[in-house]
Design a protein around this motif. Structure first.
Motif, mmCIF file in Angstrom:
data_model
loop_
_atom_site.group_PDB
_atom_site.id
_atom_site.type_symbol
_atom_site.label_atom_id
_atom_site.label_comp_id
_atom_site.label_asym_id
_atom_site.label_seq_id
_atom_site.Cartn_x
_atom_site.Cartn_y
_atom_site.Cartn_z
ATOM 1 N N GLY A 58 2.967 9.441 3.655
ATOM 2 C CA GLY A 58 3.412 9.533 2.271
ATOM 3 C C GLY A 58 4.887 9.280 2.064
ATOM 4 O O GLY A 58 5.434 9.620 1.007
ATOM 5 N N LEU A 59 5.557 8.653 3.050
ATOM 6 C CA LEU A 59 7.006 8.482 2.971
ATOM 7 C C LEU A 59 7.437 7.255 2.180
ATOM 8 O O LEU A 59 8.620 7.128 1.852
ATOM 9 N N GLY A 60 6.537 6.339 1.893
ATOM 10 C CA GLY A 60 6.966 5.170 1.146
ATOM 11 C C GLY A 60 5.896 4.111 1.008
ATOM 12 O O GLY A 60 4.758 4.276 1.462
ATOM 13 N N VAL A 61 6.293 2.995 0.390
ATOM 14 C CA VAL A 61 5.407 1.852 0.167
ATOM 15 C C VAL A 61 5.565 0.888 1.344
ATOM 16 O O VAL A 61 6.663 0.709 1.871
ATOM 17 N N LEU A 62 4.471 0.255 1.713
ATOM 18 C CA LEU A 62 4.481 -0.640 2.870
ATOM 19 C C LEU A 62 3.770 -1.943 2.539
ATOM 20 O O LEU A 62 2.715 -1.940 1.903
ATOM 21 N N SER A 63 4.358 -3.064 2.972
ATOM 22 C CA SER A 63 3.668 -4.356 2.922
ATOM 23 C C SER A 63 3.087 -4.632 4.300
ATOM 24 O O SER A 63 3.805 -4.562 5.305
ATOM 25 N N VAL A 67 0.830 -1.206 0.000
ATOM 26 C CA VAL A 67 0.000 0.000 0.000
ATOM 27 C C VAL A 67 0.865 1.257 0.000
ATOM 28 O O VAL A 67 2.052 1.225 0.343
ATOM 29 N N CYS A 68 0.231 2.352 -0.377
ATOM 30 C CA CYS A 68 0.885 3.657 -0.325
ATOM 31 C C CYS A 68 -0.155 4.710 0.023
ATOM 32 O O CYS A 68 -1.365 4.446 -0.015
ATOM 33 N N SER A 96 -11.226 4.149 4.217
ATOM 34 C CA SER A 96 -11.367 5.613 4.234
ATOM 35 C C SER A 96 -10.743 6.272 3.011
ATOM 36 O O SER A 96 -10.970 7.462 2.763
ATOM 37 N N GLY A 97 -9.951 5.510 2.250
ATOM 38 C CA GLY A 97 -9.289 6.072 1.077
ATOM 39 C C GLY A 97 -7.968 6.735 1.384
ATOM 40 O O GLY A 97 -7.316 7.289 0.490
ATOM 41 N N GLU A 98 -7.545 6.681 2.654
ATOM 42 C CA GLU A 98 -6.278 7.298 3.039
ATOM 43 C C GLU A 98 -5.099 6.529 2.459
ATOM 44 O O GLU A 98 -4.088 7.108 2.062
ATOM 45 N N LEU A 99 -5.218 5.204 2.399
ATOM 46 C CA LEU A 99 -4.207 4.354 1.781
ATOM 47 C C LEU A 99 -4.830 3.621 0.598
ATOM 48 O O LEU A 99 -6.033 3.342 0.584
ATOM 49 N N LEU A 100 -3.974 3.282 -0.367
ATOM 50 C CA LEU A 100 -4.425 2.565 -1.558
ATOM 51 C C LEU A 100 -3.503 1.386 -1.824
ATOM 52 O O LEU A 100 -2.293 1.456 -1.562
ATOM 53 N N ILE A 101 -4.064 0.294 -2.340
ATOM 54 C CA ILE A 101 -3.243 -0.835 -2.782
ATOM 55 C C ILE A 101 -2.683 -0.476 -4.156
ATOM 56 O O ILE A 101 -3.436 -0.084 -5.056
ATOM 57 N N ILE A 102 -1.379 -0.575 -4.296
ATOM 58 C CA ILE A 102 -0.766 -0.173 -5.564
ATOM 59 C C ILE A 102 -1.202 -1.112 -6.684
ATOM 60 O O ILE A 102 -1.560 -2.271 -6.446
ATOM 61 N N ASP A 103 -1.177 -0.600 -7.884
ATOM 62 C CA ASP A 103 -1.621 -1.371 -9.051
ATOM 63 C C ASP A 103 -0.451 -2.188 -9.592
ATOM 64 O O ASP A 103 0.308 -1.738 -10.455
#
Length: 319
Positions: free
Chosen positions: A257-262, A198-199, A274-281
């Motif tokens: 917003g500092l990076g991608v997280l698993s 996510v990011c 809530s839409g604060e985080l998104l699963i990357i495509d």
């Protein structure tokens, strides 16, 4: 001569008083059974029935009740009829005697529980990727069942938990195992869980479509620090990363917003909703992993350990 008579009289009087004192001390050791005899006689309607229930003879119970009446200086039963009937004093004392026996039973149960759990210490290894709320529920239910057992929670990356060479001395491990576990271990599959990449909603990858691995790895990743030199499951070509100790901090950094997280999906689901985080495509942005309980083959499963596994299975229902 007079002095000798006085001395003998004093000794006899003292011995009588001492004898009575010893008799009362001796009687006190039978008080509980005497009280039980009194309560059962009233409940069952006869001394014979009470004696049979207690596994004693009738004469013994009669003596206990008589001694109780002497000790308390009251008459508990009226003995004018064929069956013993309570006197006024007996009716007033009966409820208190019943409560006394109930309290003694409760104390006996607690003593047995303390004795069974005395000096038991369980060390549970838990994947840092699991939601704290789920682990808290496991611990809460286990503590309710075994309040006197010491439970130590060791949170580590799954790779380290599975590497028993690190000598963590764990009684049980709850982690993602990917069919990679020591040969001297037994794995009980629990369920399947989703790990998502996510990011933050304003991150450059948030609006990127059909990203490839090179594009994803070019960004900063927020990862959990390893406490050993165990090979990690993360991609080898991450260019930049921020390493932290706790998953909660990793999520907060990702939300900044500092990076991608698993992360395990349930950990970040509120922020996805809530839409604060998104699963990357990306085709591997969501991976289904196997969660299981890992126990050494040499470990003897105690009642507490077996119950802990059952509680884990109830908290993490199989998918």
């Amino acid at each position: 001569m007079v002095m000798m008579l006085q001395t003998n009289f004093w000794l006899k009087s003292h011995c009588v008083r001492l004898s009575r004192h010893c008799w009362r001390l001796h009687l006190s050791s039978f008080d509980q059974q005497a009280v039980e005899a009194f309560v059962l006689t009233e409940k069952l309607g006869s001394i014979s029935a009470a004696a049979k229930s207690m596994g004693k003879n009738r004469a013994q119970l009669s003596q206990w009740i008589a001694n109780l009446e002497i000790d308390w200086n009251v008459e508990l039963f009226s003995r004018t009829g064929h069956k013993p009937s309570l006197t006024e004093a007996g009716r007033r004392l009966l409820p208190m005697c019943q409560q006394l026996l109930e309290q003694q039973q409760l104390i006996a149960k607690q003593v047995a529980l303390v004795g069974d759990s005395e000096q038991i210490h369980l060390r549970l290894g838990v994947s840092v990727y699991l939601a704290s709320s789920e682990i808290a529920l496991v611990v809460s239910r286990f503590h309710a069942a075994f309040p006197n057992v010491d439970l130590e929670i060791v949170q580590r990356r799954d790779e380290q938990l599975l590497n028993w060479d690190q000598d963590l001395e764990l009684d049980l491990t709850l982690c993602i195992y990917r069919d990679q576990y020591p040969a001297n271990a037994i794995v009980t599959p629990i369920t399947k869980i989703n790990i998502v990449a996510v990011c933050y909603k304003n991150h450059p990858l948030a609006n990127a479509c059909a990203t490839n691995t090179e594009q994803v790895l070019a960004h900063t990743w927020i990862t959990l620090r390893s406490h050993s030199k165990v090979p990690l499951w993360e991609p080898e070509f991450i260019q930049r990363q921020i390493q932290v100790e706790e998953q909660a901090l990793a999520i907060e950094l990702c939300k900044s917003g500092l990076g991608v997280l698993s992360a395990e999906q349930s950990q970040v689901q509120p922020y996805l909703d809530s839409g604060e985080l998104l699963i990357i495509d990306h085709e591997q942005a969501t991976i289904t992993e196997s969660l299981g309980v890992v126990v050494a083959k040499t470990k003897t499963k105690s009642e507490q350990l077996n119950q802990l596994i059952k509680i884990i299975q109830s908290v993490f229902p199989s998918s």
